[in-house]
Design an enzyme around this catalytic site. Sequence first.
Site, PDB file in Angstrom:
ATOM      1  N   LYS A 127      -7.729 -18.202  16.119  1.00  0.00           N
ATOM      2  CA  LYS A 127      -6.914 -19.408  15.988  1.00  0.00           C
ATOM      3  C   LYS A 127      -7.630 -20.625  16.565  1.00  0.00           C
ATOM      4  O   LYS A 127      -7.553 -21.733  16.010  1.00  0.00           O
ATOM      5  CB  LYS A 127      -5.571 -19.191  16.680  1.00  0.00           C
ATOM      6  CG  LYS A 127      -4.709 -18.119  16.014  1.00  0.00           C
ATOM      7  CD  LYS A 127      -3.489 -17.775  16.844  1.00  0.00           C
ATOM      8  CE  LYS A 127      -2.642 -16.706  16.163  1.00  0.00           C
ATOM      9  NZ  LYS A 127      -1.488 -16.285  16.989  1.00  0.00           N
ATOM     10  N   ILE A 167       4.617 -23.771  14.676  1.00  0.00           N
ATOM     11  CA  ILE A 167       4.147 -25.124  15.015  1.00  0.00           C
ATOM     12  C   ILE A 167       3.268 -25.654  13.871  1.00  0.00           C
ATOM     13  O   ILE A 167       2.275 -25.018  13.518  1.00  0.00           O
ATOM     14  CB  ILE A 167       3.322 -25.121  16.320  1.00  0.00           C
ATOM     15  CG1 ILE A 167       4.146 -24.556  17.480  1.00  0.00           C
ATOM     16  CG2 ILE A 167       2.832 -26.525  16.650  1.00  0.00           C
ATOM     17  CD1 ILE A 167       3.334 -24.352  18.755  1.00  0.00           C
ATOM     18  N   LYS A 183       0.803  -1.229   0.000  1.00  0.00           N
ATOM     19  CA  LYS A 183       0.000   0.000   0.000  1.00  0.00           C
ATOM     20  C   LYS A 183       0.828   1.267   0.000  1.00  0.00           C
ATOM     21  O   LYS A 183       0.506   2.239  -0.683  1.00  0.00           O
ATOM     22  CB  LYS A 183      -0.935   0.004   1.225  1.00  0.00           C
ATOM     23  CG  LYS A 183      -2.221  -0.785   1.023  1.00  0.00           C
ATOM     24  CD  LYS A 183      -3.172  -0.535   2.184  1.00  0.00           C
ATOM     25  CE  LYS A 183      -4.535  -1.188   1.927  1.00  0.00           C
ATOM     26  NZ  LYS A 183      -5.489  -0.910   3.022  1.00  0.00           N
ATOM     27  N   GLY A 190       6.619 -13.906  14.962  1.00  0.00           N
ATOM     28  CA  GLY A 190       7.900 -13.446  14.453  1.00  0.00           C
ATOM     29  C   GLY A 190       8.016 -13.634  12.962  1.00  0.00           C
ATOM     30  O   GLY A 190       7.319 -14.442  12.350  1.00  0.00           O
TER      31      GLY A 190
END
Length: 400
Positions: free
Chosen positions: A198, A129, A40, A295
């Site tokens: 999640k 994970i 953007k 991260g």
Amino acid sequence: MSEKEISIGLFGFGCVGQGLYDVLNHSQSLKASIDKICVKDSSKKRKIDMSYFTYDKTEVLKRDNLDVIVELIDDASEAFQIVSTALKNGVNVVTANKKMLAENFQELYELQEKHKVALLYEGSAGGSIPIIRNLEEYYDNELLSSFRGILNGTCNYILSRMELESKDYEAILKDAQSSGFAESNPWLDVGGFDTLYKTILLTVHSFGLVLKPEQVLNLGIQNITFDDIVYAREKGLRIKLIGTGYKSGKGFRVYVMPHFVEKTDELYNVIYEYNGVEVEGAFSCKQTFVGKGAGSHPTGSAVLSDISALTYNYKYGYKKLRKLGNGQGRIMNGELLDNDFPIKVYIRFKDKQELKDLEILSIEEEYRSSNTNYIVATVGLRSLFSLKGNKESKVFVCAI
């Protein structure tokens, strides 16, 4: 896909987008390259050649040489438009946008079916994970009874530092924001919404249950104080924000809230920005997955894993969803979701009037002082919805 080099159209070049670029360039076996990146901000300086970038999403979506669209932007509404358009165009998609997926899961599932394409999203839950792929493949025919997980690195980082450094919430939050472990507006994380999205995705892949965010209780850590940490410490416990889903009779119980965790619990030693997910099956018993929960590179590696999976035509089978509702997600109205059950909780409050909307069934312990008041009580879970998303409330609730 064949063995030819995969051409990627990328939306977003923030934390995860740059992480994907880095891990892709260090991949030794995957033949893939980013063809174009849509962003953007045209004034922002980038660490790679500006010829990669465009500011017009149609320039990426209409390219006929792309093998996969990777969506890694923050705006859930815009992300849905990008992902749904790509799927309608017959292009496979990889995304890490849990909010977009949780809010639009039914339609996205149907688009995959209709247009015979894959939508993969390992990076959307649990960071590094590989929990979604495991639930889909390793546990594809396993009779899962429950899952529970620390799914938000920001909250776990704050809770860990509060306990280990004996500091209050506001001080740790401010420091976490300055060091990049928390957003300038941390509400989605600390309010439990990130964990909620999640948890909804893990519910789909654990049980085949499709739920809407408004159907599932989520309580966060935004009202925690050091008094709560002290209470837990005195009893040898830690406080963790946990997303939970488990079978109960013919139904399922799914919710997000802080929990007191004992030293014998596998999640007790999951600290700082790490995530942990415990899955329990009828035959495999309990298994725990632990890894970096957030991260640039950990999430980028999960995204890269999805891109790699597309090279051998992988797509989610949704076996549990098909078995439970013939692939139609018939649980959208919540008919198998059980929110009517008692739960034992610790409640810290200032004025008892703050508890007027809670269905308090019994009180086991009560403490009052000039600084803090709390009760340990059994309450009706449905009544806790009065606190869901309530920014005005100062009540802190923790499951026991």
